[in-house]
Each structure stands twice: as structure tokens, then as C-alpha cells.
Design a protein around this motif. Structure first.
Motif, PDB file in Angstrom:
ATOM      1  N   HIS A 198       0.830  -1.194   0.000  1.00  0.00           N
ATOM      2  CA  HIS A 198       0.000   0.000   0.000  1.00  0.00           C
ATOM      3  C   HIS A 198       0.870   1.253   0.000  1.00  0.00           C
ATOM      4  O   HIS A 198       1.929   1.292   0.626  1.00  0.00           O
ATOM      5  CB  HIS A 198      -0.913   0.034   1.239  1.00  0.00           C
ATOM      6  CG  HIS A 198      -1.741  -1.194   1.419  1.00  0.00           C
ATOM      7  ND1 HIS A 198      -2.822  -1.495   0.626  1.00  0.00           N
ATOM      8  CD2 HIS A 198      -1.622  -2.221   2.312  1.00  0.00           C
ATOM      9  CE1 HIS A 198      -3.344  -2.641   1.012  1.00  0.00           C
ATOM     10  NE2 HIS A 198      -2.635  -3.110   2.027  1.00  0.00           N
ATOM     11  N   ASP A 199       0.396   2.282  -0.698  1.00  0.00           N
ATOM     12  CA  ASP A 199       0.980   3.616  -0.563  1.00  0.00           C
ATOM     13  C   ASP A 199       0.516   4.217   0.751  1.00  0.00           C
ATOM     14  O   ASP A 199      -0.635   4.021   1.176  1.00  0.00           O
ATOM     15  CB  ASP A 199       0.517   4.518  -1.712  1.00  0.00           C
ATOM     16  CG  ASP A 199       1.058   4.078  -3.061  1.00  0.00           C
ATOM     17  OD1 ASP A 199       2.273   3.875  -3.162  1.00  0.00           O
ATOM     18  OD2 ASP A 199       0.248   3.953  -4.000  1.00  0.00           O
TER      19      ASP A 199
ATOM     20  N   ASP B 165       0.152   2.698  -6.571  1.00  0.00           N
ATOM     21  CA  ASP B 165      -1.145   2.790  -7.246  1.00  0.00           C
ATOM     22  C   ASP B 165      -1.021   3.242  -8.691  1.00  0.00           C
ATOM     23  O   ASP B 165      -1.806   2.835  -9.552  1.00  0.00           O
ATOM     24  CB  ASP B 165      -2.074   3.741  -6.487  1.00  0.00           C
ATOM     25  CG  ASP B 165      -2.592   3.141  -5.193  1.00  0.00           C
ATOM     26  OD1 ASP B 165      -2.431   1.913  -5.002  1.00  0.00           O
ATOM     27  OD2 ASP B 165      -3.146   3.888  -4.362  1.00  0.00           O
ATOM     28  N   SER B 166      -0.035   4.105  -8.983  1.00  0.00           N
ATOM     29  CA  SER B 166       0.143   4.593 -10.354  1.00  0.00           C
ATOM     30  C   SER B 166       0.866   3.594 -11.243  1.00  0.00           C
ATOM     31  O   SER B 166       0.957   3.785 -12.460  1.00  0.00           O
ATOM     32  CB  SER B 166       0.934   5.909 -10.337  1.00  0.00           C
ATOM     33  OG  SER B 166       2.284   5.673  -9.933  1.00  0.00           O
TER      34      SER B 166
END
Length: 717
Positions: A467-468, A544-545
């Protein structure tokens, strides 16, 4: 630089003269040793001329104040008649002669290994006397530096007390040092001069090992083949010395040497944090003195106002009543009452120091005033051994090949709270300042090197890279895409100047500069601090990106190096158990040596494009319109632990000029002539890229003009 040097004991009577009654001030005396017009008397626009002051500041701290109790061994330091712990330090101030023309902002530079670097944000600026293009002076900044690192014998120094056991006896601990050489030598200092002395010239009980690669088994060197001695003039076994080590047959360039020995007399290194805090407070006319209830409201909102951009919004009132001034006598302030706000800047070691300063709660003085409104820790993905008994602040904090086991990469590496399942630490580096609403606004800037060699990804992801992490509202994070730790000279760029490989590396040095991004971000941070103008958003790779990926997902098209792997040049973090007396979260206390390696952390790196250039981050005009592949890593060559990382070094792989040249070399990257059919086409593309950065407040207009002119002069294609 030349400072007027006076021995500590000879200065002490001057420091105390004229103080009279017990002083409440934290800075007790300012001694200006020289004052002269700067930069040959040059004038800088409407601000006019600058002058440089050099001298010594004397101070003392209360060892019982909760803000100071975090300093390792502060309770074991000698005290004066008032029960205070004393220090003195060199300082350097560069200020407008007419302070009414100053912009009201103190830009405090944290010296790197004693070196003043305030002027490096000026194009062509360097050290403490070369103003370059004078940007900072034209804008009216007041610059200041002070010594903070106790283990130095050059540059800006601080004189720190030595801790002793409560019974007055010497403190002795087993410590570890490391040697990696650029050329063979017979003798090394035990640690940075003035070295931590060995308790004896006998090496009985001490151990020296060597290994070629970081993860190789350590090979013991027989005690009869080395000595605590100086062999630089007298052959082995040399002249006995408690500060040097000598190896029979010389230290070579192909090994990592590691020494374990018993050292004595640790300095109270963490006092450098309090000294810097109080010097900045003094320059702001507060001086950190206790003044009763001023700034203490019982609800946690103290002094010069809390940070309204913090995630912890509190009661929303802010309590911006202004600074509480010292109740007692203060030395004369050479800046008068001109400073309204302060920004701190530090690069590499100094940036890691800033992160530690904030994390340990030093951004409020003993009067609970805010010290700094803004902070720029540059090239600082970790912290460091700045508050550890027998700490060695000069050491790196966990790169792939060099000094990998030294402290600095401990959790939490994140600004906001993160839960590290491997170390068991659940914390963030803003925890203390959030509780007292004393967090500065932070621009955390990095290069690709901080990702590949110094674990930057773990600043923004969980320990398993699933996770970020949420970035606090008062923090912006920027990756200067395609740059390396040392940056480059903006006036000496390819194709006009093509860099050579470093002496120990296989690939050419990456000379891509980041200074234009730094200057724009300094302006944006000051606008945020002074006027509340929202800064540009963070620019860094995220999970996420899809821009923060596994090594197996990264494919470089053309790397002309041999005998290496990406994993071999990449740093991985392990949890290092340093014993029960070491505070992991604070990187403080007493270390057990050697540390015990336990769990490993995931590895993620920035994704690259078809040319091998980093996709995410603040991509400057050169990355947008490239002349080659720009890497944040390089590979050590034969004779220098081949295949390991050239730590803190990046690489440049230029494009070939023609299709025929690249095909002959087997390079799939399009050539310069294929990319830029005409010179005008190249200049037009650079112009679009530079002007786009200006529109996003990521480049100053004068720097865009510089880059466009440079493109016009370049022989491309």
C-alpha cells in the motif's frame, strides 16, 4: 574559508564576561571574529551589498528540560555552576548590509561535514564566498550556518562535552568502523578525526575483517598483521597510536574492511540539535529562554502558531500570538529584529540531520516557540547516527556497498504514521511535532539515487510494499527524475561536456543537474510559509500509479556494463537488532555491535520508459528531451569490488549520434538524428518542456531562459 580559531578554554572567559547574574538565555554570548563586505562588494539589485560575519556562539542547555532529555547522555555531561550543559560553536552569517532591504526570511543551511553550502542554490555558487548568479542575494535572503557535528577538525565546528559515568570514570563501549579505499594505503584513522580513541594500543580482543562484496562472509585478518599504529612514515608495525590503524601489506581497493574495538570518551553528539535550535531562536530574537507561561496554554498550541496544514487539526484556533522574547539579558543580535520566518535547508548528511531534528522534537525552543516554518531535507531518504553514543555522523545510513550496517534507515522512515510489522515500530517522524503543533512545512526532495541506494520507496509505502502511505498535509515529496545524489554542474552539460566514468565505476557519471528544480521549490515553499500560497503537488512514484515496481518489472534497453545485476546494485533494507539499549524509533541510545540482521523488507524502484529514464517525478527539460539514459546508480569496476554499487554515484549512457552507430553497438534506443531531425526541432522541444515547467511553478522563468539558450548553443543533433 578561513575562520578565526580560538581554543575552547581561552574563549570561555570571554563568553561569561559581562553576563553577571545567572542568564536565562540559551545563547549566552556571541563573539564576532570578522565582519567584511561579501563577494567583492558586489551589489544585488534593490537589496544592495552583502556582508559576511564569522564568529563563535556560546550556549548552554537545561539537561532537565523535557525537550533536551531526548539527547543521548545529556545527564552524563559536565555542568556549570547553574547546572547547565555548555557548548560553543562556529557560525557563518551572510546578510544584507542594510537589513531593511532583507526579505525577512532566514535560510539556515546545515553544514555538510563542516562545509558551508548555503550558496549552492545559486547557479555557479559554491562554498561560502562564491555567489554565482546571486539569486538568493537578489531575493534578499539572510543566510546562516553553524557547527553541529562534534567529530570534526575542519570547517564549522562545535565543541561538545564528553560524557562520563556517574562515578566520574571514562565510558567505554565496543564500536565498529569501516574502511573502503579509493587507493591503497597503509594507515587509516580509526574514525573521522578527532577519532574515538582505542582504550589501548594493544589489539587484543579487537577484530579486523575484510570482504570483497557486501554480502560475502567476513574474512578475519590475524591480529599480528595489523596494529593500532601509524605506518605512514615508519613501516609496519609503525608508531603505536590509539587513533590510527595500520595494516601489514596495505589496505587495498577491492575489499570492505571492518574493525571492532573498544573506544572511550564519547561526545554528547545530540547537543548539536539543541545548539542549532537555540542559535536559530536567538537570531529570531526569542533565544529559547523560559519566560513563565508565555506560549504555554495547556492545550498543546504553543508559541508562533501551530501548523494549520497538519492532519491533526486540533481546535482550529491557532493561537498565533507571536514569539515570546527572552525574559533576561540577551547578547546583541547581529540581525536585529529583521527575521519574521525561517527555512532550514540541508543536503545529504545535512538533510538526514534535518529529518532527525524534526523527529526528535527540536522544532520548538525551550520557550515553546516555533523555530522553523519551513524545511527542505534534500537527498535524505533516511536519518543518521546523530544522537547515538559513539555515533559517527559522517557514515552513510545503509547504501548497498558502503556502510550498510550503520544506523539511519531505522523505522519509521515515513513522515506520517506507518505500522512496520518487521521492526514492530508504529510511528511517524512527525509524531512529536504534531503533539505540540510545531511541525514545519516540508519539501522533501530526492534523486533516483535515494531510491536505488537509500531506500526511498519505504518512505511512502508499507514494509511489504502493498500500500501507498498517506502523506501529511504539511509535506510535499519530489523526485528529481533522472538525477543522481551529487547532481551536476548546470553550466557543463552534454553534448558540450561529456562526463567520464568515476575512477572506481564502469559507466560515465550522470551530470544531470537538479538545481533549477530546487530553486523553484524554494520559492514555492517560501510563498507557502509567508503567504499561505498552496505549493505544487508532490511528484514521486507510487504503487497505485504503477510507477513503483519490482526489479523484475524494470527493463533497461542498453547498459554497457559487465558482471552486474540490478539486484546487485540495489540496496535492500533489513531490520538490524542493535540491542536493548538502542531506541530504534529515535535512532538514539547505545548500540550493541555488531548488529544482528533479522527480517528483510520489500524492494521497489521507479519504473523507466523505453529509453531507460525514470517516468514519475519532477521531470526536468533534459529528461523530457533527453540526450541519453540518466541513472541514479552505477557499477563498481574490476579491482573495486566489481558488480557492487558505486554508492552515491549515478550513470549516463549517451545516445549515439547516428542510426549506423547505434546499430553497430546493438543499442535499440533511437539516435540523436532519429529523435531530432534538425537543431531547430530540438530547441523547440526544449522550449516547450521548459515553459511547461514554468507554468506549473516547477522552474523559474530565468532558469527556463537559461536552459533554452543552452539548447540553442548545443550541437544537437
Amino acid at each position: 574559508m578561513r575562520l578565526v580559531r580560538v581554543a575552547f578554554l581561552s574563549l570561555l572567559p570571554i563568553a561569561l564576561a559581562g553576563i553577571g547574574a545567572p542568564a536565562e538565555a540559551r545563547i549566552t554570548n556571541i563573539q564576532i571574529n570578522s565582519r567584511a563586505l561579501a563577494f567583492g562588494g558586489a551589489s544585488f539589485g534593490s537589496v544592495g551589498q552583502y556582508e559576511t560575519l564569522r564568529g563563535v556562539a556560546f550556549g548552554e542547555v537545561d539537561p532537565h528540560d523535557p525537550l533536551n532529555e531526548v539527547i543521548t547522555d545529556i545527564k552524563l555531561a559536565p555542568r556549570n555552576a547553574r547546572g547547565m550543559v555548555e557548548y560553543n560553536m562556529d557560525f557563518w552569517i551572510n546578510k544584507p548590509v542594510d537589513m531593511t532591504r532583507a526579505n525577512g526570511t532566514l535560510l539556515h543551511d546545515v553544514p555538510n561535514r563542516g562545509n558551508v553550502r548555503s550558496l549552492e542554490l545559486n547557479v555557479g555558487g559554491a562554498a561560502d564566498a562564491n555567489a554565482g548568479d546571486g539569486l538568493l542575494q537578489r531575493q534578499g535572503y539572510t543566510l546562516a550556518d553553524n557547527g553541529w557535528e562534534g567529530d570534526l577538525s575542519t570547517g564549522l565546528q562545535i565543541r561538545l562535552p564528553v560524557a562520563r559515568n556517574k562515578n566520574g570514570s571514562e565510558i567505554v563501549n565496543r564500536i565498529r568502523t569501516e574502511y573502503i579505499l579509493g587507493s591503497p594505503a597503509s594507515t587509516q584513522d580509526l574514525s573521522t578525526p578527532p577519532a574515538y580513541e582505542s582504550v589501548s594500543t594493544s589489539n587484543a580482543g579487537a577484530t579486523l575483517t575484510r570482504r570483497v562484496h557486501q554480502d560475502d562472509a567476513r574474512e578475519p585478518i590475524a591480529n599480528g598483521d595489523w596494529a593500532f599504529a601509524d605506518c605512514s612514515v615508519t613501516p609496519f608495525p609503525g608508531v603505536p597510536s590509539t587513533k590510527m590503524i595500520c595494516l601489514k601489506g596495505n589496505f587495498d581497493t577491492n575489499h570492505i574492511y571492518e574493525l571492532m574495538y573498544n573506544a572511550k570518551n564519547p561526545m554528547v553528539l545530540g547537543l548539536g540539535f539543541a545548539a542549532t535550535r537555540d542559535f536559530i531562536s536567538f537570531l529570531r530574537n526569542s533565544n529559547g529562554a523560559s519566560t513563565g507561561d508565555c506560549g504555554k496554554h495547556g492545550d498543546g498550541h504553543h508559541g508562533r502558531g501551530r501548523d494549520d496544514d497538519d492532519d491533526d487539526d486540533g481546535d482550529g484556533h491557532g493561537h498565533r500570538h507571536g514569539p515570546c522574547h527572552a525574559a533576561g539579558q540577551m547578547p546583541d543580535n547581529p540581525l536585529g529584529d529583521s527575521i519574521q520566518n525561517a527555512i532550514i535547508y540541508g543536503s545529504s548528511q545535512s538533510g538526514r540531520w534535518i529529518r532527525t531534528f524534526i523527529q526528535l522534537g527540536f522544532n520548538q525552543d525551550e520557550n515553546r516557540n516555533l523555530v522553523l516554518e519551513g524545511a527542505i531535507p534534500h537527498k535524505a531518504s533516511n536519518r543518521g547516527a546523530f544522537n547515538v553514543r559513539f555515533g559517527q555522523p559522517d557514515r552513510l545510513s545503509g547504501t548497498q556497498h558502503t556502510e550498510r550496517q550503520f544506523p539511519g534507515a531505522e523505522s519509521s522512515q515515513s513522515w506520517g504514521v506507518s505500522d512496520d510489522r518487521i521492526s514492530g515500530v508504529k510511528a511517524g517522524q512527525l509524531d512529536r511535532c504534531r503533539k505540540t503543533h510545531s511541525c514545519p512545512k516540508i519539501f522533501h526532495t530526492n534523486t533516483d539515487t535515494e531510491y536505488w541506494q537509500a531506500l526511498m520507496a519505504l518512505n511512502t509505502t508499507d514494509s511489504d510494499s502493498r500500500h501507498d502511505l498517506k502523506i501529511p498535509k504539511n509535506v510535499r515529496i519530489f523526485l528529481f527524475s533522472g538525477t543522481r545524489h551529487g547532481g551536476g554542474d548546470v553550466t557543463r552539460q552534454p553534448p558540450t561536456v561529456v562526463p567520464a566514468p568515476p575512477a572506481n565505476c564502469q559507466l560515465r557519471t550522470n551530470s544531470l543537474p537538479f538545481i533549477h528544480g530546487q530553486r523553484a521549490l524554494l520559492f514555492a515553499l517560501r510563498e507557502w510559509v509567508v503567504h499561505g500560497t498552496r505549493p505544487p503537488p508532490s511528484l514521486y512514484p507510487t504503487l497505485d500509479s504503477g510507477m513503483l515496481v519490482r526489479l523484475s518489472d524494470i527493463h533497461y534497453p542498453y547498459i554497457p556494463a559487465v558482471n552486474f545485476t540490478l539486484a546487485g546494485v540495489t540496496t535492500q533494507k533489513f531490520y538490524l537488532d542493535r540491542g536493548p539499549l538502542f531506541n530504534v524509533e529515535d535512532i538514539s541510545g547505545v548500540m550493541r555491535e555488531p548488529p544482528i540482521k533479522r527480517g528483510g523488507y520489500s524492494v521497489r524502484q521507479p519504473q523507466v520508459d523505453a529509453d531507460g529514464n525514470t517516468i514519475a517525478g519532477l521531470r526536468n527539460a533534459t529528461i523530457e528531451v533527453p540526450l541519453g539514459t540518466y541513472l541514479g546508480w552505477n557499477v563498481r569496476k574490476a579491482g573495486f569490488s566489481e558488480g557492487d554499487s558505486c554508492d552515491l554515484t549515478g550513470a549516463y549512457v549517451p545516445f549515439f549520434r547516428t542510426l549506423a552507430e547505434r546499430l553497430a553497438a546493438g543499442d535499440p534506443r533511437p539516435s540523436l538524428q532519429e529523435r531530432y531531425p534538425t537543431h531547430a526541432d530540438y530547441v523547440a522541444k526544449v522550449t516547450v518542456a521548459a515553459n511547461g515547467l514554468v507554468s506549473r511553478r516547477l522552474m523559474l522563468q530565468e532558469d527556463a531562459t537559461f536552459v533554452i539558450n543552452q539548447a540553442n548553443a548545443a550541437a544537437v543533433p
